[in-house]
Design an enzyme around this catalytic site. Sequence first.
Site, PDB file in Angstrom:
ATOM      1  NE  ARG A   1     -22.209 -12.341  70.231  1.00 36.39           N
ATOM      2  CZ  ARG A   1     -23.149 -11.527  70.723  1.00 36.39           C
ATOM      3  NH1 ARG A   1     -24.317 -11.964  71.136  1.00 36.39           N
ATOM      4  NH2 ARG A   1     -22.918 -10.223  70.817  1.00 36.39           N
ATOM      5  N   GLY A   2     -20.645 -11.781  73.685  1.00 31.48           N
ATOM      6  CA  GLY A   2     -21.000 -10.478  74.233  1.00 31.48           C
ATOM      7  C   GLY A   2     -20.243 -10.322  75.545  1.00 31.48           C
ATOM      8  CB  ALA A   3     -18.148  -7.567  76.858  1.00 31.31           C
TER       9      ALA A   3
ATOM     10  NE  ARG B   1     -14.509 -14.068  71.967  1.00 31.10           N
ATOM     11  CZ  ARG B   1     -15.495 -13.395  71.384  1.00 31.10           C
ATOM     12  NH1 ARG B   1     -16.720 -13.418  71.891  1.00 31.10           N
ATOM     13  NH2 ARG B   1     -15.270 -12.676  70.293  1.00 31.10           N
TER      14      ARG B   1
ATOM     15  CD  GLN C   1     -21.005 -11.244  65.970  1.00 31.18           C
ATOM     16  OE1 GLN C   1     -20.928 -10.924  64.786  1.00 31.18           O
ATOM     17  NE2 GLN C   1     -19.942 -11.564  66.677  1.00 31.18           N
TER      18      GLN C   1
ATOM     19  CG  ASP D   1     -16.200  -6.536  73.369  1.00 24.76           C
ATOM     20  OD1 ASP D   1     -16.853  -5.932  72.491  1.00 24.76           O
ATOM     21  OD2 ASP D   1     -16.451  -7.704  73.721  1.00 24.76           O
TER      22      ASP D   1
ATOM     23  CG  ASN E   1     -18.327  -2.640  70.229  1.00 24.26           C
ATOM     24  OD1 ASN E   1     -18.625  -3.496  71.059  1.00 24.26           O
ATOM     25  ND2 ASN E   1     -19.187  -2.255  69.290  1.00 24.26           N
ATOM     26  CE  LYS E   2     -17.763  -8.759  67.179  1.00 20.67           C
ATOM     27  NZ  LYS E   2     -16.728  -9.851  67.181  1.00 20.67           N
TER      28      LYS E   2
HETATM   29  O1  MRU Z   1     -17.550 -11.339  69.324  1.00 20.88           O
HETATM   30  P1  MRU Z   1     -18.734 -10.934  70.159  1.00 20.88           P
HETATM   31  O2  MRU Z   1     -20.040 -11.269  69.522  1.00 20.88           O
HETATM   32  O3  MRU Z   1     -18.617 -11.437  71.567  1.00 20.88           O
HETATM   33  O4  MRU Z   1     -18.628  -9.354  70.226  1.00 20.88           O
HETATM   34  C1  MRU Z   1     -19.593  -8.645  70.967  1.00 20.88           C
HETATM   35  C2  MRU Z   1     -19.439  -7.169  70.879  1.00 20.88           C
HETATM   36  O5  MRU Z   1     -18.506  -6.654  70.301  1.00 20.88           O
HETATM   37  C3  MRU Z   1     -20.443  -6.349  71.622  1.00 20.88           C
HETATM   38  O6  MRU Z   1     -20.668  -5.136  70.976  1.00 20.88           O
HETATM   39  C4  MRU Z   1     -19.898  -6.073  73.039  1.00 20.88           C
HETATM   40  O7  MRU Z   1     -19.468  -7.253  73.640  1.00 20.88           O
HETATM   41  C5  MRU Z   1     -20.901  -5.441  73.894  1.00 20.88           C
HETATM   42  S1  MRU Z   1     -22.220  -6.546  74.283  1.00 20.88           S
HETATM   43  C6  MRU Z   1     -23.214  -5.821  75.429  1.00 20.88           C
END
Ligand code: MRU
Length: 353
Positions: A55-57, A98, A201, A242, A252-253
């Site tokens: 996970r994470g963009a 996603r 997270q 993201d 973002n999250k």
């Molecule tokens: O749902 P996730 O855990 O994939 O969400 C991640 C985020 O929102 C991060 O802040 C974003 O992807 C940046 S990660 C370098």
Amino acid sequence: MNTFDYARYDRIRPIRWCGDALELLDQRQLPFASQYLRLTSYTQVADAIHALIVRGAPAIGIAAAWGVVLAAREVSAENGGEALQQLAPAMQQLNDARPTAVNLAWALARMRKAIAGAGADWREKLEAEARLVEDEDLAANRAMGMAGAALIAPGSGVLTHCNTGSLATAGFGTALGVIRAGVAEGRIARVFAGETRPWNQGARLTVWELLQDGIDATLIADAAASHLMSTGKVQWVVVGADRICANGDTANKIGTLQLAIAARHFGVKFMVVAASSTVDMATESGDLIEIEERDAAELLSHRGERSVAEGVSAWNPVFDVTPHALIDAIVTERGVVHKPDAGMMRQLFAQQP
Ligand code: MRU
């Protein structure tokens, strides 16, 4: 010269390409078990992205790129043009894993471009491109770490959200890279991390990741963020992204937007840190971003056990959009956009490199 001690401040790698398989650190099991899963097909990679094993963009973009390399083993094309046609369903399935992070579509577009016009060597070209996607992300994060830290006055406190570290990228992290660099340089004296409900997270990943590097971090409930800001203990909120639109609006999250609103109220600065792979100049503004909604079970249960009365329903959007007017700086490897708007974004991102 950059003399940063990366070996000390960046030890975790969530993605390992082994030549015949992709190994992913299973982030559902952290922090109590560090287990790599071995994936040998693109469908397993798409499922892993959807299930948040990776996970994470940036990390999901990199995983998807390696997923295409695995998909290439299932087709029998003689050149790049044929391969593009045969790989289209696999690329679509990876893309659909996603919706919100643009890095996924960005990485797949790079893979397509790498083999358009290629001859019999198209498989090697794909593998080389996936390696490049991963290596460039690490280099971008290291550059952003230094650029973002330079904006922070010595002795500052920072609050971060979600996990934007090595776990979410090829390594070093985006917002967490700035925090790593800022702590190492003595600019950051206090680090706070929000727990990031409902998937936690922040609580499960970020404070664990910082612990591995010997960086002290204090976990707070998401609901404690405004109160923390009112105490004067934090000078910057530092988050990842993201998708960053052409006008600087940033997805973002979930929970990032309320941090930005509170930060403005309390005079705390707000920094977004993301590589140019997260910038989407084709999407004009944040209202056009598709926001992923996940299973309500993430809210209604804890570790697989129902924790809310039967019969209760829930709504679980997992990203939100922070309007550009609430952002003080967007830090990328190409440079910093201060007070972002469409014009400022164009100055840095109108041209593809
Ligand atoms: O749902 P996730 O855990 O994939 O969400 C991640 C985020 O929102 C991060 O802040 C974003 O992807 C940046 S990660 C370098």
